[in-house]
Write an enzyme that holds these catalytic residues in place. Structure first.
Site, PDB file in Angstrom:
ATOM      1  N   SER A   5       0.761  -1.079   0.186  1.00 12.67           N
ATOM      2  CA  SER A   5      -0.136  -0.032   0.020  1.00 12.67           C
ATOM      3  C   SER A   5       0.756   1.298  -0.142  1.00 12.67           C
ATOM      4  O   SER A   5       1.637   1.428  -0.810  1.00 12.67           O
ATOM      5  CB  SER A   5      -0.901   0.006   1.246  1.00 12.67           C
ATOM      6  OG  SER A   5      -1.942   1.022   1.200  1.00 12.67           O
ATOM      7  N   ASP A  18      -6.190   1.987  -3.333  1.00 13.26           N
ATOM      8  CA  ASP A  18      -7.432   1.843  -2.469  1.00 13.26           C
ATOM      9  C   ASP A  18      -7.785   3.073  -1.564  1.00 13.26           C
ATOM     10  O   ASP A  18      -8.847   3.024  -1.214  1.00 13.26           O
ATOM     11  CB  ASP A  18      -7.462   0.600  -1.600  1.00 13.26           C
ATOM     12  CG  ASP A  18      -6.229   0.482  -0.640  1.00 13.26           C
ATOM     13  OD1 ASP A  18      -5.499   1.563  -0.576  1.00 13.26           O
ATOM     14  OD2 ASP A  18      -6.297  -0.354   0.123  1.00 13.26           O
TER      15      ASP A  18
END
Ligand code: NG1
Ligand code: ZN
Length: 547
Positions: A67, A285
């Site tokens: 991430s 995301d």
């Protein structure tokens, strides 16, 4: 079974031995650490994903990413059949399996298999994808080796964003009812909905919305995917992509996390008065928006601002449709107090508070017919219950309803297609925000003016053992150590609009302190005082929190 265990053991010893004795834990965001420690973990997660697939008799996803962490890190998250995060009991299996000695691997697998009643005769299928880190390809091979050693088969999607893989998993497990499990299927579903809704917007002469956006792609996977996206958008949205990975480093001085934490624009972004900018994180995301006002002042539109925009829009559509479905918004304790007050008093939408980590928000949101959830850092989505979805679909076709009601229901139907309901998705959230702004004819400062954030501050305090702090009440109350919560309470009352809480981080070895108050100076002071209380009462180490 014995043959499989032998194959598993052989590959473990020969190709993916556990070289270092360091404990690793499947946390809120899966496994995440320096990439060089992960080969054996990925191999073992391939095995676990295969067993999970056999247990659920469904396809499981495995996403290789860290991430917003630096390029040197990597990690893995497993995805359950409906495209949601891995179930909590299996998080413990994952931690157990990742940490056993090589010679205990076979017996660890046996333990999990017998606990979970795994149907060994089912062929496992695992969908695999990765982000753009240099280590991702190598780790993907380790993972696939694990799946194969356990007798399963893989479908390797190569480079995808995290939410794209969640989407694929949901599609395949619903026999493509949710969408088609290909990248083309993903873009088609989202952008067909977006373009349809954009086309329906009557072009008012006073519409201030401008269909251009500057995007910071964090030098990550969001960049190639955003380039692909643009080819589906006709003239409805023009995206100028910066930090596209052609020269800069992943997540370095850019990306949603950097912008949110530093409260400043990503490097490489030029801010023009009231022009919309957005930042994705490294696996796309999360998204945050921002802009500079006429005086050049930076304004951040974080997950709270996105959530209020989305909740307000959905509520309006619902009320026009006449449907009596309950809409609710889920936040965490990090949500700005002004946003919570605005949602409750102005929008009159119920707000629930969940513990940090999207899986907690997701679960809480399932209790509403329409559940909007966002973390302040920009991770969030909307989920529609089956009941809501079928009522909306019927209303869109119900000739006994007025045209206004039917149109609103039909719009809601299309909005459902625009939203990736499996997990927060920067691309889908971006299209939703753009659609809402275009619908209202708003510039970004119109959106911003809904409420003014209370000044706030986050601090990290290093302590010997952060587990001495336990919390309740969705992390807003510290239960231990004794007296800490009373200390926080007595500090908070000194400040106008004061609010503060402390909790051990789930992803770093620190205690996080959050404070907000009427002025920035007071928020800073309150955070520092609470940080000092944590330092004194919970075994602080190193320098005490600086004022
Ligand atoms: P921790 O380290 O537990 O605070 C952080 C973020 C979460 C979530 C996870 C997973 C904050 C304050 N916390 O959790 O919101 O996104 O990482 O990435 O931003
Ligand atoms: Zn992310």
């Amino acid at each position: 079974m014995e043959g499989m265990l032998e194959a598993v053991r052989k590959a473990a010893v020969e190709k993916y031995p556990r070289k270092v004795n360091r404990k690793i834990q499947y946390g809120t965001a899966g496994f995440r650490t320096r990439e060089e420690y992960l080969d054996h973990v990925l191999y073992r997660m391939g095995i676990l994903a295969a067993i999970r697939s056999q247990t659920k008799k469904a396809t499981i996803g495995a996403m290789i990413t860290a991430s917003h962490n630096p390029e040197e890190d990597n990690g893995i998250k497993l995805i359950d059949p409906a495209g949601e995060m891995l179930e909590a009991t299996w998080e413990s299996h994952a931690t157990f399996l990742a940490n056993v000695e090589d010679e205990d691997l076979a017996s660890a697998i046996k333990t999990i298999v017998s606990k979970e009643n795994v149907s060994m005769d089912v062929t496992a299928t695992v969908y695999v994808a990765m982000d753009t880190r240099k280590s991702s390809q190598r780790l993907s091979e380790a993972l696939q080796c694990g799946v194969q050693a356990a007798g399963g088969t893989c479908k390797d999607y190569g480079l995808l964003t995290t939410p794209q893989l969640h989407f694929m998993v949901r599609c395949v497990n619903t026999n493509n009812q949710y969408g088609t499990a290909t990248e083309e299927g993903y873009f088609q579903k989202l952008t067909t909905a977006f373009c349809k809704l954009r086309q329906q917007i009557a072009q008012k002469t006073d519409n201030m919305y401008k269909s251009t956006l500057t995007l910071d792609a964090a030098n990550g996977i969001g960049a190639p995917k955003a380039y692909k996206l643009t080819s589906y958008l006709a003239d409805y949205l023009t995206i100028d992509i910066c930090n596209d990975g052609s020269s800069g480093k992943l997540n370095y001085l850019c990306g949603a996390d950097y912008v949110k934490v530093q409260q400043k624009p990503a490097d490489g972004m030029t801010l023009h008065c009231n022009a919309r900018c957005a930042s994705f994180d490294g696996d796309a995301d999360r998204i945050v928006y921002y802009y500079a006002d006429k005086d050049g002042k930076f304004h951040l539109m974080d997950g709270d601002k996105i959530a209020t925009l989305v909740a307000g829009y959905l509520q309006e559509l619902l009320s026009r449709s006449g449907l009596t479905l309950n809409l609710g918004l889920v936040q965490t304790a990090y949500a700005n107090g002004s946003s919570t007050a605005y949602i409750t008093k102005n929008l009159k939408v119920p707000v629930a508070c969940a513990a940090t980590g999207v899986k907690h928000l997701h679960h809480r949101a399932l209790e509403f017919d329409l559940g909007v959830y966002f973390e302040a850092n920009g991770h969030g989505t909307v989920i529609f219950s089956e009941n809501a979805s079928s009522q909306i679909q019927s209303a869109a076709k119900d000739s006994s309803l007025s045209e206004i009601q039917r149109d609103a229901a039909a719009q809601l139907c299309t909005v459902m297609d625009l939203i990736n309901q499996t997990v927060g998705d920067a691309i889908s959230d971006m299209l939703l925000v753009e659609l809402i702004l275009a619908t209202y004819g708003w510039e970004i400062n119109d959106w911003d003016s809904a409420y003014i954030d209370l000044p706030n501050r986050q601090l990290k305090v290093k302590v010997k053992d952060r587990t001495v702090i336990t919390t309740a009440n969705a992390e807003r109350t510290a239960l231990t150590p004794d007296g800490l919560q009373q200390a926080v309470d007595s500090l908070v009352v000194k400040y106008e609009h004061g609010r503060s809480f402390v909790r051990p981080s789930g992803t770093e070895d620190v205690v996080r302190v959050y404070a907000e108050a009427d002025t920035q100076a007071n928020a800073d002071k309150l955070a520092q005082e609470v940080g000092q209380a944590v330092y004194n009462m919970a075994g602080g180490i190193g320098d005490p929190p600086a004022p």
